[in-house]
Design an enzyme around this catalytic site. Structure first.
Site, short mmCIF file in Angstrom:
data_model
loop_
_atom_site.label_atom_id
_atom_site.label_comp_id
_atom_site.label_asym_id
_atom_site.label_seq_id
_atom_site.Cartn_x
_atom_site.Cartn_y
_atom_site.Cartn_z
N ASP A 2 44.79 47.61 35.31
CA ASP A 2 44.78 46.42 34.50
C ASP A 2 44.60 45.26 35.52
O ASP A 2 45.63 44.99 36.32
CB ASP A 2 46.08 46.21 34.01
CG ASP A 2 46.63 44.81 33.38
OD1 ASP A 2 45.65 44.04 33.27
OD2 ASP A 2 47.84 44.74 32.78
N CYS A 3 43.57 44.62 35.31
CA CYS A 3 42.99 43.75 36.43
C CYS A 3 43.26 42.41 35.79
O CYS A 3 42.52 41.90 35.22
CB CYS A 3 41.63 44.04 36.62
SG CYS A 3 41.00 45.75 37.24
N GLY A 4 44.41 41.66 36.12
CA GLY A 4 44.55 40.49 35.70
C GLY A 4 44.01 39.17 36.86
O GLY A 4 43.31 39.75 37.74
N LYS B 286 47.32 45.94 38.50
CA LYS B 286 48.45 46.72 38.02
C LYS B 286 47.67 48.08 38.18
O LYS B 286 46.77 48.32 37.49
CB LYS B 286 49.16 46.41 37.04
CG LYS B 286 50.15 45.46 37.08
CD LYS B 286 49.99 44.28 37.24
CE LYS B 286 48.97 43.50 35.97
NZ LYS B 286 48.80 41.99 35.98
N ASP C 19 43.25 41.78 27.64
CA ASP C 19 44.78 42.16 28.27
C ASP C 19 45.47 41.87 26.91
O ASP C 19 46.47 42.59 26.39
CB ASP C 19 45.53 41.36 29.41
CG ASP C 19 44.94 39.77 29.28
OD1 ASP C 19 44.41 39.32 28.47
OD2 ASP C 19 45.68 39.52 30.49
N SER D 72 45.59 37.57 39.08
CA SER D 72 46.30 37.45 40.06
C SER D 72 46.46 38.93 40.82
O SER D 72 46.20 38.75 42.02
CB SER D 72 47.57 36.54 40.09
OG SER D 72 47.67 35.58 39.72
N THR E 94 65.97 21.15 45.44
CA THR E 94 64.68 21.27 45.01
C THR E 94 64.25 22.48 44.17
O THR E 94 64.00 22.60 43.38
CB THR E 94 63.50 20.52 45.76
OG1 THR E 94 64.11 19.42 46.49
CG2 THR E 94 62.25 20.83 45.26
N1 LIG Z 1 56.10 43.99 40.92
C1 LIG Z 1 55.66 43.18 40.70
N2 LIG Z 1 54.38 42.79 41.21
C2 LIG Z 1 53.94 41.43 40.92
N3 LIG Z 1 54.16 40.34 40.50
C3 LIG Z 1 55.55 40.64 39.93
C4 LIG Z 1 56.33 41.87 39.99
N4 LIG Z 1 57.50 41.69 39.46
C5 LIG Z 1 57.39 40.53 38.93
N5 LIG Z 1 56.39 39.83 39.38
C6 LIG Z 1 55.79 38.49 38.84
O1 LIG Z 1 55.14 38.47 37.93
C7 LIG Z 1 53.92 37.55 37.74
C8 LIG Z 1 52.64 37.87 37.58
O2 LIG Z 1 52.36 38.65 36.37
P1 LIG Z 1 51.56 40.02 36.12
O3 LIG Z 1 51.59 40.75 37.28
O4 LIG Z 1 51.87 40.48 34.90
O5 LIG Z 1 50.13 39.12 35.81
P2 LIG Z 1 49.02 38.72 36.54
O6 LIG Z 1 48.22 39.75 36.94
O7 LIG Z 1 49.32 37.67 37.78
O8 LIG Z 1 48.28 37.93 35.66
P3 LIG Z 1 47.55 38.25 34.52
O9 LIG Z 1 48.26 37.59 33.14
O10 LIG Z 1 46.43 37.57 34.43
O11 LIG Z 1 47.65 39.66 34.17
C9 LIG Z 1 54.09 36.82 39.10
O12 LIG Z 1 55.01 35.44 38.91
C10 LIG Z 1 55.11 37.62 39.96
O13 LIG Z 1 56.05 36.89 40.89
C1 LIG Z 2 44.96 34.09 28.75
C2 LIG Z 2 44.65 35.20 30.13
C3 LIG Z 2 44.20 34.52 31.03
C4 LIG Z 2 45.90 36.24 30.08
O1 LIG Z 2 45.67 36.98 31.08
C5 LIG Z 2 43.51 36.26 29.45
O2 LIG Z 2 43.66 37.00 28.27
C6 LIG Z 2 42.14 35.65 29.32
O3 LIG Z 2 41.43 35.07 30.20
N1 LIG Z 2 41.63 35.40 27.88
C7 LIG Z 2 40.53 34.83 27.67
C8 LIG Z 2 40.78 33.51 26.76
C9 LIG Z 2 41.35 33.78 25.40
O4 LIG Z 2 41.99 34.62 25.31
O5 LIG Z 2 41.31 32.87 24.48
K LIG Z 3 48.50 40.36 31.87
#
Ligand SMILES: Nc1ncnc2c1ncn2[C@@H]1O[C@H](COP(=O)(O)OP(=O)(O)OP(=O)(O)O)[C@@H](O)[C@H]1O
Ligand SMILES: CC(C)(CO)[C@@H](O)C(=O)NCCC(=O)O
Ligand SMILES: [K+]
EC number: 2.7.1.33
Length: 249
Positions: free
Chosen positions: A6-8, A13, A102, A10, A181
């Site tokens: 699952d390539c997000g 996974k 996703d 940031s 803060t």
């Molecule tokens: N084990 C973990 N690894 C990475 N991030 C984690 C973990 N547990 C909690 N987090 C938190 O989850 C958030 C990132 O979420 P997640 O990994 O679902 O998405 P992403 O890959 O960053 O983004 P996307 O929405 O594009 O998938 C960050 O705020 C991070 O601090």
């Molecule tokens: C909204 C995010 C960034 C969530 O990961 C992703 O689903 C995405 O890039 N979507 C494209 C825009 C949309 O869903 O309308």
């Molecule tokens: K996601």
């Protein structure tokens, strides 16, 4: 063995399943393609045959990762693709190809698990909500900054907001008004997440009364699970949908 990704925006996974898809062999979260290869090479020898992935990155970035995986492991790669309709769910976007994959997979997974109306909330880099009616009609959804974006925008656009990750996680042990803060920012941003969630619940109730399921997924789902005790926290919801969108055959 099957590699699932699952390539997000940031993080990536990843997990490796046994060929029968029932047993988890290994899993992790990494922040780059190279870190993914390092993690996989660091596992006990893996007999990877097949890879399925979903990406919200650019096509160029996704293609580059696919090439790396083919070179490194000789896997056959299947990428989730947009669809107007799948597994009883109808994509509600005007242009179905624009809906984040996703979100789409999380919706497929949720509707499959709920067999009824559902509200899907994903707490990643972005925070997304999607509503699916009992007949599978996707009503649409919402996208807003998730915890990492809210916090980083404050850090970037102010001069005196600076703190480390350890202080951040400690600050979230309570929701009293912050007296420094890090407490003020972390609790403030968490309350924004919670406010969003409560508004989504109201919206879902306005459509369906009490007759719907709530799914929470994404890295920051734990920040809000306390205020929705009835919700199902399903960290691998995107993977549930990924298996449906990319069956092994
Ligand atoms: N084990 C973990 N690894 C990475 N991030 C984690 C973990 N547990 C909690 N987090 C938190 O989850 C958030 C990132 O979420 P997640 O990994 O679902 O998405 P992403 O890959 O960053 O983004 P996307 O929405 O594009 O998938 C960050 O705020 C991070 O601090
Ligand atoms: C909204 C995010 C960034 C969530 O990961 C992703 O689903 C995405 O890039 N979507 C494209 C825009 C949309 O869903 O309308
Ligand atoms: K996601």
């Amino acid at each position: 063995m099957i590699l699932e990704l699952d390539c997000g925006n940031s993080f990536i996974k990843w997990r490796v399943l046994h060929a029968d898809a029932a047993r988890l062999v290994a899993e992790g979260v990494v922040d780059s393609d190279q870190a993914l290869l390092d993690s996989l090479h660091g596992c006990d020898p893996l007999n990877l045959k097949y890879c399925r992935l979903v990406s919200v990155r650019t096509n160029e970035e996704t293609d580059a990762l696919v090439s790396l995986l083919i070179d490194a492991f000789g896997v056959t790669v299947s990428c989730a693709a947009p669809a107007r309709e799948m597994s009883g769910v109808r994509n509600g976007y005007e242009d179905y190809q624009r809906l984040g994959l996703d979100r789409w997979l999380a919706m497929l997974g949720a509707f499959h698990l709920a067999s009824g109306a559902c509200l899907v909330l994903d707490f990643g880099t972005a925070l997304t909500a999607d509503l699916i009616a009992a007949d599978g009609e996707h009503l649409g959804g919402f996208i807003c900054p998730g915890m990492p974006l809210m916090r980083n925008q404050l850090r970037t656009h102010t001069r005196r907001i600076r703190y480390d990750d350890l202080a951040a996680s400690r600050a979230l042990e309570s929701f009293e008004p912050g007296r420094n803060t890090v407490e003020a920012v972390e609790r403030g941003c968490s309350l924004m997440l919670r406010g969003f969630v409560l508004t989504q619940l109201e919206l879902a109730r306005s459509y369906w009364g009490q007759d719907f399921s709530v799914f929470l997924t994404g890295g920051d789902a734990g920040l809000v699970s306390g205020i929705v005790p009835e919700a199902r926290v399903v960290p691998d919801l995107v993977f549930v949908g990924l298996a449906m969108a990319c069956p092994l055959s």
